[in-house]
Design a protein around this motif. Structure first.
Motif, PDB file in Angstrom:
ATOM      1  N   VAL A 197      82.798  91.715  49.225  1.00  0.00           N
ATOM      2  CA  VAL A 197      83.345  92.158  47.940  1.00  0.00           C
ATOM      3  C   VAL A 197      82.200  92.240  46.933  1.00  0.00           C
ATOM      4  CG1 VAL A 197      85.601  91.123  48.392  1.00  0.00           C
ATOM      5  CG2 VAL A 197      83.911  89.836  47.080  1.00  0.00           C
ATOM      6  N   ALA A 198      82.370  93.128  45.939  1.00  0.00           N
ATOM      7  CA  ALA A 198      81.355  93.292  44.893  1.00  0.00           C
ATOM      8  C   ALA A 198      82.023  93.203  43.526  1.00  0.00           C
ATOM      9  CB  ALA A 198      80.659  94.639  45.045  1.00  0.00           C
ATOM     10  N   LEU A 199      81.419  92.450  42.636  1.00  0.00           N
ATOM     11  CA  LEU A 199      81.945  92.299  41.280  1.00  0.00           C
ATOM     12  C   LEU A 199      81.796  93.614  40.528  1.00  0.00           C
ATOM     13  CD1 LEU A 199      83.040  90.262  39.151  1.00  0.00           C
ATOM     14  CD2 LEU A 199      80.652  89.899  38.492  1.00  0.00           C
ATOM     15  N   VAL A 200      82.915  94.110  39.970  1.00  0.00           N
ATOM     16  CA  VAL A 200      82.871  95.368  39.227  1.00  0.00           C
ATOM     17  C   VAL A 200      83.324  95.215  37.776  1.00  0.00           C
ATOM     18  CG1 VAL A 200      83.058  96.881  41.240  1.00  0.00           C
ATOM     19  CG2 VAL A 200      85.145  96.081  40.114  1.00  0.00           C
ATOM     20  N   HIS A 201      83.931  94.066  37.437  1.00  0.00           N
ATOM     21  CA  HIS A 201      84.427  93.874  36.065  1.00  0.00           C
ATOM     22  C   HIS A 201      84.666  92.394  35.822  1.00  0.00           C
ATOM     23  CE1 HIS A 201      86.644  94.859  32.383  1.00  0.00           C
ATOM     24  NE2 HIS A 201      87.520  93.952  32.749  1.00  0.00           N
ATOM     25  N   TRP A 202      84.383  91.949  34.588  1.00  0.00           N
ATOM     26  CA  TRP A 202      84.736  90.588  34.193  1.00  0.00           C
ATOM     27  C   TRP A 202      84.926  90.529  32.693  1.00  0.00           C
ATOM     28  CZ3 TRP A 202      79.855  92.135  35.187  1.00  0.00           C
ATOM     29  CH2 TRP A 202      78.900  91.883  34.222  1.00  0.00           C
ATOM     30  N   GLU A 203      85.730  89.573  32.274  1.00  0.00           N
ATOM     31  CA  GLU A 203      85.993  89.312  30.861  1.00  0.00           C
ATOM     32  C   GLU A 203      86.022  87.797  30.672  1.00  0.00           C
ATOM     33  OE1 GLU A 203      89.704  91.170  29.708  1.00  0.00           O
ATOM     34  OE2 GLU A 203      89.217  92.986  30.811  1.00  0.00           O
ATOM     35  N   GLY A 204      85.451  87.309  29.577  1.00  0.00           N
ATOM     36  CA  GLY A 204      85.435  85.881  29.302  1.00  0.00           C
ATOM     37  C   GLY A 204      86.466  85.486  28.253  1.00  0.00           C
ATOM     38  N   PHE A 205      87.039  84.288  28.412  1.00  0.00           N
ATOM     39  CA  PHE A 205      88.052  83.775  27.493  1.00  0.00           C
ATOM     40  C   PHE A 205      87.770  82.311  27.175  1.00  0.00           C
ATOM     41  CE2 PHE A 205      89.910  87.298  29.724  1.00  0.00           C
ATOM     42  CZ  PHE A 205      90.533  88.001  28.715  1.00  0.00           C
ATOM     43  N   GLY A 206      88.232  81.879  26.019  1.00  0.00           N
ATOM     44  CA  GLY A 206      88.009  80.512  25.581  1.00  0.00           C
ATOM     45  C   GLY A 206      88.874  79.479  26.283  1.00  0.00           C
ATOM     46  N   THR A 207      90.013  79.920  26.832  1.00  0.00           N
ATOM     47  CA  THR A 207      90.907  78.980  27.513  1.00  0.00           C
ATOM     48  C   THR A 207      91.402  79.552  28.841  1.00  0.00           C
ATOM     49  OG1 THR A 207      92.963  79.825  26.544  1.00  0.00           O
ATOM     50  CG2 THR A 207      91.771  78.139  25.274  1.00  0.00           C
ATOM     51  N   LYS A 208      91.766  78.649  29.719  1.00  0.00           N
ATOM     52  CA  LYS A 208      92.336  79.042  31.007  1.00  0.00           C
ATOM     53  C   LYS A 208      93.622  79.829  30.781  1.00  0.00           C
ATOM     54  CE  LYS A 208      94.419  77.007  35.141  1.00  0.00           C
ATOM     55  NZ  LYS A 208      94.723  75.757  35.850  1.00  0.00           N
ATOM     56  N   SER A 209      94.422  79.404  29.821  1.00  0.00           N
ATOM     57  CA  SER A 209      95.691  80.057  29.526  1.00  0.00           C
ATOM     58  C   SER A 209      95.494  81.534  29.166  1.00  0.00           C
ATOM     59  CB  SER A 209      96.403  79.324  28.390  1.00  0.00           C
ATOM     60  OG  SER A 209      97.584  79.996  28.030  1.00  0.00           O
ATOM     61  N   GLU A 210      94.496  81.801  28.318  1.00  0.00           N
ATOM     62  CA  GLU A 210      94.216  83.193  27.943  1.00  0.00           C
ATOM     63  C   GLU A 210      93.798  84.005  29.165  1.00  0.00           C
ATOM     64  OE1 GLU A 210      92.336  83.264  23.536  1.00  0.00           O
ATOM     65  OE2 GLU A 210      91.260  82.002  24.971  1.00  0.00           O
ATOM     66  N   ALA A 211      92.952  83.407  29.991  1.00  0.00           N
ATOM     67  CA  ALA A 211      92.479  84.100  31.196  1.00  0.00           C
ATOM     68  C   ALA A 211      93.633  84.397  32.144  1.00  0.00           C
ATOM     69  CB  ALA A 211      91.407  83.271  31.896  1.00  0.00           C
ATOM     70  N   LEU A 212      94.524  83.432  32.329  1.00  0.00           N
ATOM     71  CA  LEU A 212      95.657  83.634  33.233  1.00  0.00           C
ATOM     72  C   LEU A 212      96.596  84.725  32.722  1.00  0.00           C
ATOM     73  CD1 LEU A 212      96.471  79.950  34.228  1.00  0.00           C
ATOM     74  CD2 LEU A 212      95.487  81.735  35.684  1.00  0.00           C
TER      75      LEU A 212
END
Length: 85
Positions: free
Chosen positions: A47-62
């Motif tokens: 697999v190859a990473l094609v996109h990511w976004e960072g968040f301050g909390t696990k809840s926001e990421a989920l």
């Protein structure tokens, strides 16, 4: 201090997309590519990473992960493309 929680999309060897979340993208990619990651990616290596976004909390990421997973493939590809502009 909470680590940044990331939502990521990887492109699998069969050209499908997988979305997940983690607090360590590099480590997560190694786990996926070692065959120990998500069941979905195990038979679709590498697999190859094609996109990511960072968040301050696990809840926001989920929440963002759930939103992205509901998108159609075309919408995910646009998200990836827009981020890379």
């Amino acid at each position: 201090m909470m680590d940044i929680a990331y939502v990521y999309i990887v492109k699998c060897s069969d050209d499908t997309l997988y979305t997940g979340w983690t607090i360590n993208i590099e480590a997560r990619l190694k786990v996926h590519n070692s065959g120990q990651g998500a069941k979905y990616t195990r038979s679709r290596l590498p697999v190859a990473l094609v996109h990511w976004e960072g968040f301050g909390t696990k809840s926001e990421a989920l929440k963002r992960e759930a939103f992205i997973k509901k998108l159609k493939r075309k919408q995910k590809l646009k998200l990836i493309d827009d981020k890379n502009k």
